[in-house]
Motif scaffolding. Structure first.
Motif, PDB file in Angstrom:
ATOM      1  N   ILE A   1       0.804  -1.158   0.074  1.00  0.00           N
ATOM      2  CA  ILE A   1      -0.057   0.048   0.083  1.00  0.00           C
ATOM      3  C   ILE A   1       0.835   1.109  -0.072  1.00  0.00           C
ATOM      4  O   ILE A   1       0.706   2.351  -0.884  1.00  0.00           O
ATOM      5  CB  ILE A   1      -0.961  -0.067   1.126  1.00  0.00           C
ATOM      6  N   ALA A   2       1.727   1.402   0.617  1.00  0.00           N
ATOM      7  CA  ALA A   2       2.736   2.480   0.912  1.00  0.00           C
ATOM      8  C   ALA A   2       3.307   2.773  -0.289  1.00  0.00           C
ATOM      9  O   ALA A   2       3.716   3.787  -0.824  1.00  0.00           O
ATOM     10  CB  ALA A   2       3.953   2.241   2.172  1.00  0.00           C
TER      11      ALA A   2
ATOM     12  N   VAL B   1     -11.512   5.158   4.039  1.00  0.00           N
ATOM     13  CA  VAL B   1     -10.980   6.236   3.285  1.00  0.00           C
ATOM     14  C   VAL B   1     -10.605   6.004   2.206  1.00  0.00           C
ATOM     15  O   VAL B   1     -10.872   6.803   1.144  1.00  0.00           O
ATOM     16  CB  VAL B   1      -9.573   6.855   4.270  1.00  0.00           C
ATOM     17  N   ALA B   2      -9.700   4.851   1.759  1.00  0.00           N
ATOM     18  CA  ALA B   2      -9.398   4.478   0.132  1.00  0.00           C
ATOM     19  C   ALA B   2     -10.737   4.359  -0.505  1.00  0.00           C
ATOM     20  O   ALA B   2     -10.729   4.827  -1.749  1.00  0.00           O
ATOM     21  CB  ALA B   2      -8.832   3.118   0.214  1.00  0.00           C
ATOM     22  N   LEU B   3     -11.855   3.723  -0.028  1.00  0.00           N
ATOM     23  CA  LEU B   3     -13.375   3.306  -0.752  1.00  0.00           C
ATOM     24  C   LEU B   3     -13.625   5.034  -0.979  1.00  0.00           C
ATOM     25  O   LEU B   3     -14.367   5.145  -2.374  1.00  0.00           O
ATOM     26  CB  LEU B   3     -14.183   2.744   0.284  1.00  0.00           C
ATOM     27  N   SER B   4     -13.736   5.821  -0.339  1.00  0.00           N
ATOM     28  CA  SER B   4     -14.090   7.280  -0.157  1.00  0.00           C
ATOM     29  C   SER B   4     -13.395   7.966  -1.508  1.00  0.00           C
ATOM     30  O   SER B   4     -14.256   8.713  -2.321  1.00  0.00           O
ATOM     31  CB  SER B   4     -14.163   8.182   0.928  1.00  0.00           C
ATOM     32  N   TYR B   5     -12.263   7.397  -1.851  1.00  0.00           N
ATOM     33  CA  TYR B   5     -11.520   8.189  -2.841  1.00  0.00           C
ATOM     34  C   TYR B   5     -11.799   7.397  -4.270  1.00  0.00           C
ATOM     35  O   TYR B   5     -11.629   7.779  -5.327  1.00  0.00           O
ATOM     36  CB  TYR B   5      -9.991   8.505  -2.559  1.00  0.00           C
TER      37      TYR B   5
ATOM     38  N   PRO C   1      -7.900   2.165  -6.928  1.00  0.00           N
ATOM     39  CA  PRO C   1      -8.368   0.612  -6.857  1.00  0.00           C
ATOM     40  C   PRO C   1      -7.452  -0.293  -6.327  1.00  0.00           C
ATOM     41  O   PRO C   1      -7.779  -1.301  -5.868  1.00  0.00           O
ATOM     42  CB  PRO C   1      -8.921   0.568  -8.530  1.00  0.00           C
ATOM     43  N   GLU C   2      -6.210  -0.312  -6.762  1.00  0.00           N
ATOM     44  CA  GLU C   2      -5.219  -0.957  -6.239  1.00  0.00           C
ATOM     45  C   GLU C   2      -5.041  -0.872  -4.806  1.00  0.00           C
ATOM     46  O   GLU C   2      -4.998  -1.932  -3.829  1.00  0.00           O
ATOM     47  CB  GLU C   2      -4.126  -0.684  -6.913  1.00  0.00           C
ATOM     48  N   ILE C   3      -5.068   0.105  -4.148  1.00  0.00           N
ATOM     49  CA  ILE C   3      -4.967   0.425  -2.777  1.00  0.00           C
ATOM     50  C   ILE C   3      -6.224  -0.162  -1.984  1.00  0.00           C
ATOM     51  O   ILE C   3      -5.926  -0.819  -1.054  1.00  0.00           O
ATOM     52  CB  ILE C   3      -4.807   1.861  -2.390  1.00  0.00           C
ATOM     53  N   LEU C   4      -7.411   0.024  -2.367  1.00  0.00           N
ATOM     54  CA  LEU C   4      -8.564  -0.526  -2.039  1.00  0.00           C
ATOM     55  C   LEU C   4      -8.582  -2.082  -2.036  1.00  0.00           C
ATOM     56  O   LEU C   4      -9.180  -2.657  -1.014  1.00  0.00           O
ATOM     57  CB  LEU C   4      -9.733  -0.073  -2.663  1.00  0.00           C
ATOM     58  N   ALA C   5      -8.121  -2.650  -3.181  1.00  0.00           N
ATOM     59  CA  ALA C   5      -7.883  -3.974  -3.212  1.00  0.00           C
ATOM     60  C   ALA C   5      -6.713  -4.661  -2.210  1.00  0.00           C
ATOM     61  O   ALA C   5      -7.153  -5.804  -1.615  1.00  0.00           O
ATOM     62  CB  ALA C   5      -7.511  -4.499  -4.943  1.00  0.00           C
ATOM     63  N   LEU C   6      -5.744  -3.823  -1.843  1.00  0.00           N
ATOM     64  CA  LEU C   6      -4.921  -4.274  -1.035  1.00  0.00           C
ATOM     65  C   LEU C   6      -5.341  -4.228   0.587  1.00  0.00           C
ATOM     66  O   LEU C   6      -5.294  -5.105   1.274  1.00  0.00           O
ATOM     67  CB  LEU C   6      -3.516  -3.443  -1.062  1.00  0.00           C
ATOM     68  N   TYR C   7      -6.194  -3.213   0.712  1.00  0.00           N
ATOM     69  CA  TYR C   7      -6.777  -3.306   2.071  1.00  0.00           C
ATOM     70  C   TYR C   7      -8.180  -4.145   2.204  1.00  0.00           C
ATOM     71  O   TYR C   7      -7.960  -4.824   3.299  1.00  0.00           O
ATOM     72  CB  TYR C   7      -7.645  -1.724   2.193  1.00  0.00           C
TER      73      TYR C   7
END
Length: 416
Positions: A298-299, A338-342, A314-320
């Protein structure tokens, strides 16, 4: 007469750098973690009294260790702790180290023994990590409680129970055999992660970071990686530490104000640390999926984005999603929201936050209210956003973060 400010700085520096060594050396005398900690604290109090008159010693750690061990011997001779120290921590029968040897650079044997004693499998994981943060890293009980998102009184009781269990179970104060290392590694990694997290944003005070903890955490992460370089947990953690710390200088403006990730100057990020961290992420994920490897990924995704607007949400959300499925926690759920909100918009993010409002985290964790305030602001619901921002301010004890939230509140209420 030594300069008072220089002496205060020397005592603070010694506490950051020598606390663990002093406690660990004193344990050999006391065989009692509580008494060792008390004597270490007495030694630092003595430094505050003596160093302004006598000057800062050439080897502060040796001075502090000598004082702490003498206090311990005096207490034992007086018999003041006889009843409290039975049963005692089991200590290897070998020559106690000379104070001058104890404070040598690096992670000496006694400090390593102390870390691995605290991470013994007889203790549950939360007790392992909490006790190590308190004894080895010198965090206050309040800081340890913040790291675990619990009340200070509850953490104080947890620490007391852990120390008693070490004594009653006669857990040995020694380095484990090679076959015992793996079962203690998760605890050690969790300690390093929380040290870095606490250093990244100080629990309280006027500084955003605690550089001493960031440096300690990075040093420990590198040490563990040197010990077990092929373990994906270790390489993932080191990657996470490097990729997170790469943004350190960009998190503050020239005026010392907090700068959110969206507004940071990415040209100030440490590209060398990012490159090393990204390589470690790949190595970690190839070897196995771990909690720290996913967090590091994620980082790394954030680090790879040329700008905030080009972030691969989308990648960050999938990782979360993967992280939440494997290692669920309220903090992961918050970050996922937060990721979903973006990715899907602030309304979707707010809906995802709904489940967290009844969680105990809501009473002590300011980032939940801050995230809610941001999503409400983006929806144009400024009055509600202002209320959530005020809630975040009430929970925030770091003055730099509080000032940043207060500026947001003034903007929301038209007072900026």
């Amino acid at each position: 007469m030594p300069d008072a400010a220089a002496v205060r700085a020397a005592v603070a520096s010694a506490h950051r750098e020598e606390w663990a060594a002093v406690v660990a050396a004193t344990v050999r005398v006391t065989r009692d973690l509580d008494l060792a900690e008390d004597c270490a604290q007495d030694a630092f109090a003595a430094a505050v009294q003596h160093w302004p008159r006598e000057g800062v010693p050439h080897r502060p750690g040796a001075w502090l260790t000598t004082v702490a061990r003498r206090r311990a011997l005096d207490a034992l001779r007086r018999g003041a702790v006889g009843a409290r120290t039975l049963p005692l921590l089991a200590v290897e029968e070998k020559r106690a180290p000379d104070p001058a040897d104890v404070v040598a650079g690096g992670l000496d044997d006694d400090r390593l023994r102390l870390i691995l004693t605290c991470c013994h499998p007889a203790l549950d994981r939360s007790a392992q990590v909490a006790l190590t943060l308190r004894l080895v890293c010198g965090l206050s009980t309040a800081e340890v409680a913040r790291a675990f998102l619990v009340q200070e009184s509850a953490m104080a009781a947890r620490l007391t129970r852990a120390k008693k269990k070490i004594a009653q179970a006669r857990i040995p104060f020694r380095a484990p055999a090679p076959e015992e290392l793996d079962e203690r590694l998760d605890g050690a990694l969790a300690v390093v992660h929380l040290v870095v997290t606490t250093g990244h944003t100080a629990f309280s005070g006027e500084a955003l970071h605690r550089e001493d903890l960031l440096e300690t955490g990075t040093r420990l992460a590198r040490l563990l990686h040197d010990l077990v370089p092929r373990d994906p947990r270790v390489s993932g953690l080191l990657a996470l530490v490097l990729l997170t710390d790469a943004r350190r200088t960009a998190r503050l403006s020239p005026a010392g104000e907090a700068v959110l990730l969206a507004q940071q100057d990415r040209g100030r990020w440490d590209q060398g640390m990012i490159a090393e961290g990204a390589a470690l992420v790949e190595r970690s994920l190839r070897a196995g999926i771990t909690r720290y490897g996913i967090q590091a990924a994620i980082a790394a995704t954030h680090a790879a984005a040329p700008s905030w607007e080009e972030t691969d949400w989308p990648e960050i959300l999938a990782l979360y999603d993967e992280l939440l499925a494997r290692w669920p926690s309220p903090v992961v759920a918050l970050n996922r929201a937060v990721a979903l909100s973006y990715r899907d918009g602030p309304a979707a993010g707010l809906a995802a936050l709904e489940a967290l409002r009844s969680d105990p985290i809501a009473e002590i964790y300011p980032y939940l209210a801050a995230a809610e305030a941001d999503m409400l602001r983006r929806l144009g619901r400024r009055d509600e956003a202002a209320q959530a921002c005020a809630s975040a301010i009430a929970l925030t004890r770091n003055e730099v973060e509080k000032a940043q939230l207060q500026a947001q509140l003034r903007e929301l209420t038209g007072q900026g």
